[in-house]
Write a protein that holds these residues in place. Structure first.
Motif, PDB file in Angstrom:
ATOM      1  N   PRO A   1     -13.607 -22.406  13.245  1.00 31.97           N
ATOM      2  CA  PRO A   1     -13.338 -22.112  11.913  1.00 31.97           C
ATOM      3  C   PRO A   1     -13.635 -20.578  11.700  1.00 31.97           C
ATOM      4  CG  PRO A   1     -14.152 -24.103  12.058  1.00 31.97           C
ATOM      5  CD  PRO A   1     -14.330 -23.724  13.327  1.00 31.97           C
ATOM      6  N   SER A   2     -12.990 -19.906  10.882  1.00 29.96           N
ATOM      7  CA  SER A   2     -13.181 -18.320  10.477  1.00 29.96           C
ATOM      8  C   SER A   2     -13.340 -18.302   8.953  1.00 29.96           C
ATOM      9  CB  SER A   2     -12.213 -17.594  10.920  1.00 29.96           C
ATOM     10  OG  SER A   2     -11.917 -17.556  12.288  1.00 29.96           O
ATOM     11  N   PRO A   3     -14.503 -18.602   8.263  1.00 29.65           N
ATOM     12  CA  PRO A   3     -14.405 -18.721   6.938  1.00 29.65           C
ATOM     13  C   PRO A   3     -13.961 -17.515   6.418  1.00 29.65           C
ATOM     14  CG  PRO A   3     -16.617 -19.229   7.838  1.00 29.65           C
ATOM     15  CD  PRO A   3     -15.883 -18.606   9.114  1.00 29.65           C
ATOM     16  N   GLY A   4     -13.311 -17.696   5.225  1.00 26.49           N
ATOM     17  CA  GLY A   4     -12.638 -16.696   4.446  1.00 26.49           C
ATOM     18  C   GLY A   4     -11.321 -16.372   5.028  1.00 26.49           C
ATOM     19  N   TRP A   5     -10.698 -16.836   5.969  1.00 29.06           N
ATOM     20  CA  TRP A   5      -9.713 -16.611   6.866  1.00 29.06           C
ATOM     21  C   TRP A   5      -8.504 -17.776   6.671  1.00 29.06           C
ATOM     22  CZ3 TRP A   5      -7.895 -11.798   7.963  1.00 29.06           C
ATOM     23  CH2 TRP A   5      -8.835 -10.809   8.098  1.00 29.06           C
ATOM     24  N   LYS A   6      -7.375 -17.734   6.319  1.00 28.84           N
ATOM     25  CA  LYS A   6      -6.588 -18.928   6.777  1.00 28.84           C
ATOM     26  C   LYS A   6      -5.563 -18.596   7.939  1.00 28.84           C
ATOM     27  CE  LYS A   6      -2.447 -21.018   4.770  1.00 28.84           C
ATOM     28  NZ  LYS A   6      -1.171 -20.906   3.958  1.00 28.84           N
ATOM     29  N   ARG A   7      -5.583 -19.711   8.780  1.00 27.62           N
ATOM     30  CA  ARG A   7      -4.929 -19.726  10.168  1.00 27.62           C
ATOM     31  C   ARG A   7      -3.771 -20.403   9.961  1.00 27.62           C
ATOM     32  NH1 ARG A   7      -8.107 -22.438  12.883  1.00 27.62           N
ATOM     33  NH2 ARG A   7      -6.817 -24.385  13.316  1.00 27.62           N
ATOM     34  N   THR A   8      -2.618 -19.591  10.649  1.00 27.57           N
ATOM     35  CA  THR A   8      -1.228 -20.398  10.905  1.00 27.57           C
ATOM     36  C   THR A   8      -1.019 -20.068  12.234  1.00 27.57           C
ATOM     37  OG1 THR A   8       0.104 -18.427  10.100  1.00 27.57           O
ATOM     38  CG2 THR A   8      -0.586 -20.367   8.624  1.00 27.57           C
ATOM     39  N   GLU A   9      -0.419 -21.382  12.831  1.00 29.00           N
ATOM     40  CA  GLU A   9       0.006 -21.162  14.312  1.00 29.00           C
ATOM     41  C   GLU A   9       1.463 -21.327  14.313  1.00 29.00           C
ATOM     42  OE1 GLU A   9      -2.398 -24.126  16.351  1.00 29.00           O
ATOM     43  OE2 GLU A   9      -4.056 -23.664  14.790  1.00 29.00           O
ATOM     44  N   GLN A  10       2.054 -20.463  15.176  1.00 28.41           N
ATOM     45  CA  GLN A  10       3.483 -20.718  15.633  1.00 28.41           C
ATOM     46  C   GLN A  10       3.446 -21.302  17.056  1.00 28.41           C
ATOM     47  OE1 GLN A  10       5.594 -17.299  15.488  1.00 28.41           O
ATOM     48  NE2 GLN A  10       5.427 -16.926  13.268  1.00 28.41           N
ATOM     49  N   THR A  11       4.173 -22.626  17.050  1.00 31.81           N
ATOM     50  CA  THR A  11       4.016 -23.385  18.397  1.00 31.81           C
ATOM     51  C   THR A  11       5.325 -23.589  19.061  1.00 31.81           C
ATOM     52  OG1 THR A  11       3.837 -25.612  17.390  1.00 31.81           O
ATOM     53  CG2 THR A  11       1.830 -24.575  17.900  1.00 31.81           C
ATOM     54  N   LYS A  12       5.184 -23.861  20.169  1.00 26.79           N
ATOM     55  CA  LYS A  12       6.443 -24.432  20.982  1.00 26.79           C
ATOM     56  C   LYS A  12       6.234 -26.062  21.371  1.00 26.79           C
ATOM     57  CE  LYS A  12       9.338 -23.544  25.079  1.00 26.79           C
ATOM     58  NZ  LYS A  12       9.687 -22.672  26.143  1.00 26.79           N
ATOM     59  N   GLY A  13       7.263 -27.009  21.148  1.00 28.57           N
ATOM     60  CA  GLY A  13       6.697 -28.272  21.236  1.00 28.57           C
ATOM     61  C   GLY A  13       6.099 -28.848  20.129  1.00 28.57           C
ATOM     62  N   SER A  14       5.447 -30.022  20.261  1.00 25.94           N
ATOM     63  CA  SER A  14       4.992 -30.812  19.371  1.00 25.94           C
ATOM     64  C   SER A  14       4.095 -31.688  19.911  1.00 25.94           C
ATOM     65  CB  SER A  14       5.970 -31.542  18.390  1.00 25.94           C
ATOM     66  OG  SER A  14       6.436 -32.525  19.282  1.00 25.94           O
ATOM     67  N   GLY A  15       2.937 -32.133  19.096  1.00 24.67           N
ATOM     68  CA  GLY A  15       2.104 -33.045  19.588  1.00 24.67           C
ATOM     69  C   GLY A  15       1.229 -32.647  20.635  1.00 24.67           C
ATOM     70  N   GLU A  16       0.818 -33.333  21.396  1.00 24.55           N
ATOM     71  CA  GLU A  16      -0.309 -32.704  22.727  1.00 24.55           C
ATOM     72  C   GLU A  16       0.371 -31.755  23.725  1.00 24.55           C
ATOM     73  OE1 GLU A  16      -3.492 -33.794  23.596  1.00 24.55           O
ATOM     74  OE2 GLU A  16      -3.401 -34.483  21.532  1.00 24.55           O
ATOM     75  N   GLU A  17       1.748 -31.637  23.597  1.00 19.56           N
ATOM     76  CA  GLU A  17       2.503 -30.643  24.377  1.00 19.56           C
ATOM     77  C   GLU A  17       2.718 -29.302  23.763  1.00 19.56           C
ATOM     78  OE1 GLU A  17       3.051 -31.570  27.870  1.00 19.56           O
ATOM     79  OE2 GLU A  17       2.123 -33.267  26.926  1.00 19.56           O
ATOM     80  N   ALA A  18       2.347 -29.346  22.323  1.00 21.18           N
ATOM     81  CA  ALA A  18       2.445 -28.080  21.667  1.00 21.18           C
ATOM     82  C   ALA A  18       1.755 -26.842  22.192  1.00 21.18           C
ATOM     83  CB  ALA A  18       2.164 -28.239  20.396  1.00 21.18           C
ATOM     84  N   ILE A  19       2.577 -25.883  22.576  1.00 19.50           N
ATOM     85  CA  ILE A  19       1.898 -24.471  22.960  1.00 19.50           C
ATOM     86  C   ILE A  19       1.907 -23.366  22.090  1.00 19.50           C
ATOM     87  CG2 ILE A  19       2.357 -22.663  24.696  1.00 19.50           C
ATOM     88  CD1 ILE A  19       3.974 -24.965  26.254  1.00 19.50           C
ATOM     89  N   VAL A  20       0.742 -22.860  21.677  1.00 17.27           N
ATOM     90  CA  VAL A  20       0.519 -21.935  20.530  1.00 17.27           C
ATOM     91  C   VAL A  20       1.048 -20.743  21.124  1.00 17.27           C
ATOM     92  CG1 VAL A  20      -1.195 -20.633  19.360  1.00 17.27           C
ATOM     93  CG2 VAL A  20      -1.425 -23.151  19.619  1.00 17.27           C
ATOM     94  N   GLN A  21       2.120 -20.048  20.266  1.00 17.70           N
ATOM     95  CA  GLN A  21       2.758 -18.782  20.935  1.00 17.70           C
ATOM     96  C   GLN A  21       2.370 -17.546  20.003  1.00 17.70           C
ATOM     97  OE1 GLN A  21       6.906 -19.975  20.726  1.00 17.70           O
ATOM     98  NE2 GLN A  21       6.879 -19.728  22.901  1.00 17.70           N
TER      99      GLN A  21
END
Length: 183
Positions: A74-94
Motif C-alpha cells: 500500500p502507498s498511503p495517499g495514492w490511488k492505484r489502478t491497474e491495466q491487466t491482460k487476462g483475468s483472475g489468477e492468469e491476469a498479467i499487469v501491463q
C-alpha cells in the motif's frame, strides 16, 4: 618518485573503475538493478519531482513483457489502478497508474511491489510522471539466471583490488605529503 607516480596513477585508475562500476542515475529508479530471474522479490520504484515549483500528482508505470507483478505494498495517499491482460489468477499487469498523491520539488514518490522476472534479460520500464508527462525516465533491471559464475566473481575481485589500490594510494599520499615535489 616513480613509486609515488605509480600510486597516483593507480589511485586514478581505481577511482575510474569504481565510477564505471556504479550505475548511472536515471530520472526514475527501480531497485534492485540486478536480480535472479524466476524468483519473486520486492522492487522499489522511486520517482523524483525535478521540475522547479511543480508537484507530481500522477505516475504511470508500463510493465515490460515477461515481468510479472504479483502484489503491491500500500502507498498511503495514492490511488492505484491497474491495466491487466487476462483475468483472475492468469491476469498479467501491463500498466499501473498511481494518482492523488502530492510530491513537491526535491522529493520522491516511492512505490513497492512483489514481482518475478520470468527470463534472464534486461527489462526496460517506461515511467511517465509529473504535471507534464515525460517518457525520459526509463529505469531498467537486469535479470540473471544466477549470481554465481566467473564473471560475477571477477567483477567483485576487480572492485576489491580497485578499492585496495585507492586506499594504498591515499595512505602513500598522506604519509609522504610535502616531503618531495612531484616532477
Amino acid at each position: 618518485m616513480r613509486v609515488r607516480r605509480y600510486l597516483v596513477v593507480c589511485a586514478l585508475a581505481a577511482a575510474a573503475a569504481l565510477v564505471a562500476a556504479s550505475g548511472a542515475w536515471a530520472h526514475a529508479e527501480l531497485t534492485p538493478a540486478v536480480v535472479v530471474s524466476k524468483h519473486a522479490q520486492e522492487f522499489g520504484l522511486l520517482v523524483p519531482t525535478e521540475k522547479e515549483s511543480a508537484t507530481t500528482t500522477s505516475i504511470e508505470l508500463t510493465v515490460p513483457s515477461g515481468f510479472a507483478i504479483d502484489s503491491f505494498v500500500p502507498s498511503p495517499g495514492w490511488k492505484r489502478t491497474e491495466q491487466t491482460k487476462g483475468s483472475g489468477e492468469e491476469a498479467i499487469v501491463q500498466m499501473v497508474t498511481w494518482t492523488g498523491g502530492k510530491v513537491p520539488t526535491g522529493e520522491d514518490a516511492a512505490f513497492h511491489f512483489l514481482a518475478t522476472p520470468n527470463d534472464s534479460k534486461t527489462y526496460d520500464f517506461e515511467v511517465r510522471s509529473g504535471p507534464e508527462s515525460s517518457d525520459t525516465p526509463a529505469p531498467t533491471i537486469q535479470a540473471k539466471s544466477s549470481f554465481g559464475g566467473s564473471s560475477s566473481l571477477l567483477a567483485i575481485v576487480a572492485l576489491a583490488v580497485a578499492g585496495v589500490a585507492l586506499l594504498v594510494a591515499a595512505v602513500a599520499a598522506l604519509a609522504g605529503g610535502g616531503r618531495r615535489p612531484l616532477a
